[in-house]
Design a protein around this motif. Structure first.
Motif, PDB file in Angstrom:
ATOM      1  N   ALA A 149      19.279  38.177  35.479  1.00 32.05           N
ATOM      2  CA  ALA A 149      19.105  39.514  34.918  1.00 32.05           C
ATOM      3  C   ALA A 149      20.336  40.383  35.144  1.00 32.05           C
ATOM      4  CB  ALA A 149      17.886  40.188  35.537  1.00 32.05           C
ATOM      5  N   LYS A 150      21.310  39.873  35.912  1.00 30.55           N
ATOM      6  CA  LYS A 150      22.486  40.679  36.229  1.00 30.55           C
ATOM      7  C   LYS A 150      23.795  40.049  35.756  1.00 30.55           C
ATOM      8  CE  LYS A 150      20.321  42.650  40.386  1.00 30.55           C
ATOM      9  NZ  LYS A 150      20.425  42.795  41.857  1.00 30.55           N
ATOM     10  N   ASN A 151      23.815  38.717  35.669  1.00 26.84           N
ATOM     11  CA  ASN A 151      25.037  38.062  35.216  1.00 26.84           C
ATOM     12  C   ASN A 151      24.676  36.756  34.519  1.00 26.84           C
ATOM     13  OD1 ASN A 151      24.484  36.354  37.509  1.00 26.84           O
ATOM     14  ND2 ASN A 151      25.632  37.800  38.791  1.00 26.84           N
ATOM     15  N   ILE A 152      25.654  36.178  33.847  1.00 20.41           N
ATOM     16  CA  ILE A 152      25.394  34.939  33.113  1.00 20.41           C
ATOM     17  C   ILE A 152      26.213  33.785  33.665  1.00 20.41           C
ATOM     18  CG2 ILE A 152      24.781  36.181  31.015  1.00 20.41           C
ATOM     19  CD1 ILE A 152      27.511  35.549  29.882  1.00 20.41           C
ATOM     20  N   SER A 153      26.977  34.047  34.731  1.00 20.90           N
ATOM     21  CA  SER A 153      27.822  33.024  35.326  1.00 20.90           C
ATOM     22  C   SER A 153      27.881  33.244  36.823  1.00 20.90           C
ATOM     23  CB  SER A 153      29.229  33.086  34.712  1.00 20.90           C
ATOM     24  OG  SER A 153      30.104  32.185  35.353  1.00 20.90           O
ATOM     25  N   PHE A 154      28.450  32.259  37.512  1.00 19.63           N
ATOM     26  CA  PHE A 154      28.661  32.418  38.950  1.00 19.63           C
ATOM     27  C   PHE A 154      29.859  33.316  39.252  1.00 19.63           C
ATOM     28  CE2 PHE A 154      26.139  28.461  39.000  1.00 19.63           C
ATOM     29  CZ  PHE A 154      25.167  28.825  39.927  1.00 19.63           C
ATOM     30  N   VAL A 155      30.619  33.681  38.221  1.00 14.70           N
ATOM     31  CA  VAL A 155      31.694  34.662  38.371  1.00 14.70           C
ATOM     32  C   VAL A 155      31.420  35.808  37.404  1.00 14.70           C
ATOM     33  CG1 VAL A 155      33.385  32.943  39.105  1.00 14.70           C
ATOM     34  CG2 VAL A 155      33.176  33.513  36.678  1.00 14.70           C
ATOM     35  N   GLN A 156      32.069  36.915  37.605  1.00 11.26           N
ATOM     36  CA  GLN A 156      31.822  38.103  36.787  1.00 11.26           C
ATOM     37  C   GLN A 156      32.873  38.222  35.681  1.00 11.26           C
ATOM     38  OE1 GLN A 156      31.289  38.437  40.463  1.00 11.26           O
ATOM     39  NE2 GLN A 156      29.343  37.752  39.596  1.00 11.26           N
ATOM     40  N   ASP A 157      32.903  37.229  34.805  1.00 18.61           N
ATOM     41  CA  ASP A 157      33.878  37.249  33.718  1.00 18.61           C
ATOM     42  C   ASP A 157      33.348  37.924  32.456  1.00 18.61           C
ATOM     43  OD1 ASP A 157      32.032  35.220  33.372  1.00 18.61           O
ATOM     44  OD2 ASP A 157      33.435  33.839  32.411  1.00 18.61           O
ATOM     45  N   PHE A 158      32.034  38.026  32.334  1.00 19.46           N
ATOM     46  CA  PHE A 158      31.465  38.615  31.120  1.00 19.46           C
ATOM     47  C   PHE A 158      31.642  40.129  31.139  1.00 19.46           C
ATOM     48  CE2 PHE A 158      27.593  39.988  28.645  1.00 19.46           C
ATOM     49  CZ  PHE A 158      28.112  39.629  27.403  1.00 19.46           C
ATOM     50  N   LEU A 159      32.092  40.704  30.030  1.00 17.75           N
ATOM     51  CA  LEU A 159      32.420  42.121  29.957  1.00 17.75           C
ATOM     52  C   LEU A 159      31.286  42.968  29.393  1.00 17.75           C
ATOM     53  CD1 LEU A 159      36.089  41.811  28.664  1.00 17.75           C
ATOM     54  CD2 LEU A 159      35.326  42.267  30.988  1.00 17.75           C
ATOM     55  N   GLY A 160      30.158  42.341  29.130  1.00 17.64           N
ATOM     56  CA  GLY A 160      29.030  43.079  28.567  1.00 17.64           C
ATOM     57  C   GLY A 160      28.028  43.534  29.611  1.00 17.64           C
ATOM     58  N   GLU A 161      26.972  44.196  29.147  1.00 14.84           N
ATOM     59  CA  GLU A 161      25.907  44.708  29.996  1.00 14.84           C
ATOM     60  C   GLU A 161      24.681  43.812  29.849  1.00 14.84           C
ATOM     61  OE1 GLU A 161      23.146  48.757  30.541  1.00 14.84           O
ATOM     62  OE2 GLU A 161      24.830  48.738  29.110  1.00 14.84           O
ATOM     63  N   ILE A 162      24.344  43.070  30.920  1.00 14.29           N
ATOM     64  CA  ILE A 162      23.246  42.119  30.893  1.00 14.29           C
ATOM     65  C   ILE A 162      21.912  42.852  31.144  1.00 14.29           C
ATOM     66  CG2 ILE A 162      22.251  40.090  32.025  1.00 14.29           C
ATOM     67  CD1 ILE A 162      24.684  39.504  30.372  1.00 14.29           C
ATOM     68  N   VAL A 163      20.880  42.467  30.387  1.00 12.61           N
ATOM     69  CA  VAL A 163      19.544  43.005  30.573  1.00 12.61           C
ATOM     70  C   VAL A 163      18.547  41.852  30.515  1.00 12.61           C
ATOM     71  CG1 VAL A 163      20.063  45.294  29.658  1.00 12.61           C
ATOM     72  CG2 VAL A 163      19.337  43.474  28.101  1.00 12.61           C
ATOM     73  N   SER A 195      46.103  33.450  40.591  1.00 12.91           N
ATOM     74  CA  SER A 195      45.280  34.063  41.629  1.00 12.91           C
ATOM     75  C   SER A 195      44.073  34.728  40.981  1.00 12.91           C
ATOM     76  CB  SER A 195      46.087  35.107  42.412  1.00 12.91           C
ATOM     77  OG  SER A 195      47.151  34.499  43.097  1.00 12.91           O
ATOM     78  N   LEU A 196      42.939  34.628  41.666  1.00  8.27           N
ATOM     79  CA  LEU A 196      41.698  35.198  41.151  1.00  8.27           C
ATOM     80  C   LEU A 196      41.261  36.372  42.009  1.00  8.27           C
ATOM     81  CD1 LEU A 196      39.728  31.873  40.462  1.00  8.27           C
ATOM     82  CD2 LEU A 196      41.201  33.144  38.888  1.00  8.27           C
ATOM     83  N   THR A 197      40.593  37.321  41.389  1.00  8.51           N
ATOM     84  CA  THR A 197      40.044  38.454  42.125  1.00  8.51           C
ATOM     85  C   THR A 197      38.734  38.060  42.783  1.00  8.51           C
ATOM     86  OG1 THR A 197      38.704  39.301  40.297  1.00  8.51           O
ATOM     87  CG2 THR A 197      41.030  39.955  40.343  1.00  8.51           C
ATOM     88  N   SER A 198      38.145  38.973  43.548  1.00  7.30           N
ATOM     89  CA  SER A 198      36.856  38.696  44.185  1.00  7.30           C
ATOM     90  C   SER A 198      35.755  38.490  43.151  1.00  7.30           C
ATOM     91  CB  SER A 198      36.474  39.853  45.119  1.00  7.30           C
ATOM     92  OG  SER A 198      36.404  41.076  44.398  1.00  7.30           O
ATOM     93  N   ALA A 199      35.984  38.958  41.920  1.00  6.40           N
ATOM     94  CA  ALA A 199      35.007  38.763  40.844  1.00  6.40           C
ATOM     95  C   ALA A 199      35.172  37.415  40.161  1.00  6.40           C
ATOM     96  CB  ALA A 199      35.117  39.882  39.818  1.00  6.40           C
ATOM     97  N   GLY A 200      36.227  36.681  40.527  1.00  7.71           N
ATOM     98  CA  GLY A 200      36.430  35.350  39.964  1.00  7.71           C
ATOM     99  C   GLY A 200      37.235  35.334  38.681  1.00  7.71           C
ATOM    100  N   VAL A 201      37.878  36.446  38.340  1.00  8.50           N
ATOM    101  CA  VAL A 201      38.707  36.497  37.135  1.00  8.50           C
ATOM    102  C   VAL A 201      40.174  36.593  37.541  1.00  8.50           C
ATOM    103  CG1 VAL A 201      36.849  37.578  35.830  1.00  8.50           C
ATOM    104  CG2 VAL A 201      38.569  39.018  36.933  1.00  8.50           C
ATOM    105  N   LEU A 202      41.078  36.385  36.571  1.00  3.25           N
ATOM    106  CA  LEU A 202      42.492  36.425  36.879  1.00  3.25           C
ATOM    107  C   LEU A 202      42.908  37.811  37.373  1.00  3.25           C
ATOM    108  CD1 LEU A 202      42.572  33.702  35.299  1.00  3.25           C
ATOM    109  CD2 LEU A 202      44.760  34.463  34.346  1.00  3.25           C
ATOM    110  N   CYS A 203      43.779  37.823  38.356  1.00  2.00           N
ATOM    111  CA  CYS A 203      44.321  39.103  38.811  1.00  2.00           C
ATOM    112  C   CYS A 203      45.207  39.678  37.708  1.00  2.00           C
ATOM    113  CB  CYS A 203      45.106  38.937  40.105  1.00  2.00           C
ATOM    114  SG  CYS A 203      46.655  38.030  39.937  1.00  2.00           S
ATOM    115  N   ALA A 204      45.352  40.971  37.711  1.00  2.00           N
ATOM    116  CA  ALA A 204      46.065  41.657  36.632  1.00  2.00           C
ATOM    117  C   ALA A 204      47.503  41.170  36.500  1.00  2.00           C
ATOM    118  CB  ALA A 204      46.036  43.165  36.872  1.00  2.00           C
ATOM    119  N   GLU A 205      48.160  40.894  37.621  1.00  2.00           N
ATOM    120  CA  GLU A 205      49.553  40.464  37.573  1.00  2.00           C
ATOM    121  C   GLU A 205      49.696  39.126  36.863  1.00  2.00           C
ATOM    122  OE1 GLU A 205      47.927  41.386  40.257  1.00  2.00           O
ATOM    123  OE2 GLU A 205      48.880  43.277  40.862  1.00  2.00           O
ATOM    124  N   ASP A 206      48.813  38.185  37.179  1.00  2.00           N
ATOM    125  CA  ASP A 206      48.907  36.871  36.547  1.00  2.00           C
ATOM    126  C   ASP A 206      48.533  36.943  35.068  1.00  2.00           C
ATOM    127  OD1 ASP A 206      49.882  35.409  38.640  1.00  2.00           O
ATOM    128  OD2 ASP A 206      47.926  34.787  39.385  1.00  2.00           O
TER     129      ASP A 206
END
Length: 473
Positions: free
Chosen positions: A458-472, A378-389
């Protein structure tokens, strides 16, 4: 295994020379390759396939014979390879004293290889045209166990190998000029969802230095609207971290939040380039050229021709951030249903500098849950794996040397941590889809350039929010 095989081939050559007989090159090559099945299993990473009580790969003679045929060796070479174990079983049936002289390891493998032949099996075996040669090859196999013996190296057999493959080609019409995956490699990918091929680029005559040079060229490109994409992040390089003042990651499998760096100096660095193959001829050839080993290997995994879907270079410079656990295919906005990514390690990838961490198994989309052999997450609204999975899955660090290729399915969950070393961990990711599902390369990057599906460079590098860094910007 390689030393033993070289000794066996040398004994085969000396046997014919000592008898003043014409050199039987197929016998020599079969002796050289008789244990290639063991090496194939090791290369495929099939630790669980060492089924003969840690004494080797089950059915290695059949695996080796099949692979030799796929590589283009003659049918007789393959047949000799396949029957070297049968010769051992025959001799154990025929001579009790032969069995008594076997090593403990050889007795162990014999149990897994069917034991001594039956009378009926032996009678049929004796009728083979190469029966005596099978037994002779077995004698080479037995004698080729002298530790430290100096014998001709593998390169010395290259002319013989070339002659045999050319002869086989003229007889069968078979020709192979690209890297061929073994059946064990194919099976490993099918069951694990990934496959590491350390020597693929070497097979194509490419060195890590060459790949590093090409990546360095792309890194200097000035961002150009409508062409390649360049993404930047803010990082705190490890060399700038005051002692004990900034949190760092653990080297365990736990904890994948971005490192907290209060009061630490941050700098802007390049974190990713995308959509560059149209503008770099050598990288285009590597990814999708007519002689591309990557393209060929991915096609073998798909079971049909492959088409390049997208490409990126993740730089992960010192202090560079990692990625949350995610799947790739859900991030591809519905363009094609199946994907395989070939990661080319530009630099050495280690636990310290944030190598990939993969889980293992057959994964698919949610609608495949009816298949008991397919796992889903299962994926979260950010497109990453839910914590349980994420918590229930076991992730394994996959270290790579520069030049290694790591292939993985678009549905295989993976993640990586930050680079806490003072060396870069650059990697190229070429993603493919089956050609039967269309060519989406232009459409994918048109969507990114247009900023659809909430994408903003300028805000993300993918169509999901998997990157853990700060984009500039």
């Amino acid at each position: 295994i390689s030393a033993h095989s070289l000794q066996a081939a040398n004994l085969a050559s000396k046997y014919f020379y000592s008898r003043n007989e014409p050199l039987d090159e197929e016998m020599v090559l079969a002796s050289l390759l008789h244990d290639i099945g063991h090496m194939i299993g090791i290369e495929a990473g099939c630790k669980e396939e060492f089924q003969m009580e840690n004494c080797g790969i089950s059915n290695h003679e059949k695996i080796g014979a099949e692979f030799a045929s796929k590589l283009g060796f003659s049918l007789r070479v393959a047949d000799l390879i396949q029957n070297h174990v049968s010769a051992k079983r025959y001799l154990c049936y025929k001579k009790i004293e032969y069995y008594d002289k076997l090593s403990d390891a050889s007795k162990t493998t014999l149990r897994h290889q069917g034991g001594p032949m039956s009378a009926e099996e032996a009678l049929a075996f004796e009728k083979h045209a190469d029966f005596n040669n099978y037994l002779q090859m077995r004698s080479f196999d037995e004698a080729a166990k002298i530790i430290g013996e100096v014998v001709p190296d593998l390169d010395s057999y290259a002319p013989m190998i070339e002659r045999n493959i050319l002869l086989s080609k003229s007889e069968t019409g078979n020709e192979s000029t690209t890297y061929i995956l073994s059946q064990m490699q194919l099976q490993f990918y099918e069951s694990h969802g990934y496959l590491k091929v350390p020597n693929l680029l070497q097979f194509d005559g490419l060195t890590p230095t060459t790949i590093q040079q090409w990546v360095a060229e792309v890194a200097t490109w000035i961002p150009t609207p409508g062409k390649w994409l360049s993404h930047y992040e803010l990082v705190t390089p490890p060399t700038l971290l005051p002692p004990s003042s900034c949190a760092t990651k653990s080297d365990s499998d736990e904890g994948f939040s971005p490192p907290q760096t209060p009061n630490c100096q941050k700098v802007k660095v390049l974190c990713r380039n995308e959509n560059f193959v149209d503008y770099h001829s050598q990288l285009s050839e590597l990814a999708r050229g007519p002689n591309s080993g990557l393209l060929s290997v991915v096609a073998q995994l798909f079971g049909e021709p492959a088409t390049l879907f997208k490409e990126k270079i993740n730089y992960k410079l010192p202090g560079g951030n990692g990625f949350a656990a995610h799947q790739d295919t859900p991030a591809y906005i519905g363009l094609a249903q199946d994907h395989i990514t070939a990661m080319v390690a530009v630099d050495e990838a280690t636990r310290l500098n944030g190598c990939l961490q993969l889980t293992s198994g057959r994964f698919g989309p949610k609608n495949s849950s009816s298949d008991g052999f397919i796992q889903t997450v299962s994926l979260t609204s950010a497109g990453v794996l839910c914590a349980e999975d994420e918590a229930r899955l076991k992730f394994e660090h996959i270290p790579c040397d520069a030049g290694d290729v790591l292939l993985f399915s678009g549905y295989l969950p993976h993640r990586s941590s930050s680079n806490d070393s003072d060396h870069s961990r650059r990697a190229i990711f070429f993603t493919y889809n089956p050609s039967s599902q269309g060519d989406h390369h232009s459409a994918y990057y048109a969507a990114k350039h247009a900023g659809v599906n909430g994408f903003h460079g300028a805000k993300n590098i993918s169509f999901v929010q998997d990157f853990l860094g700060e984009i500039v910007e």
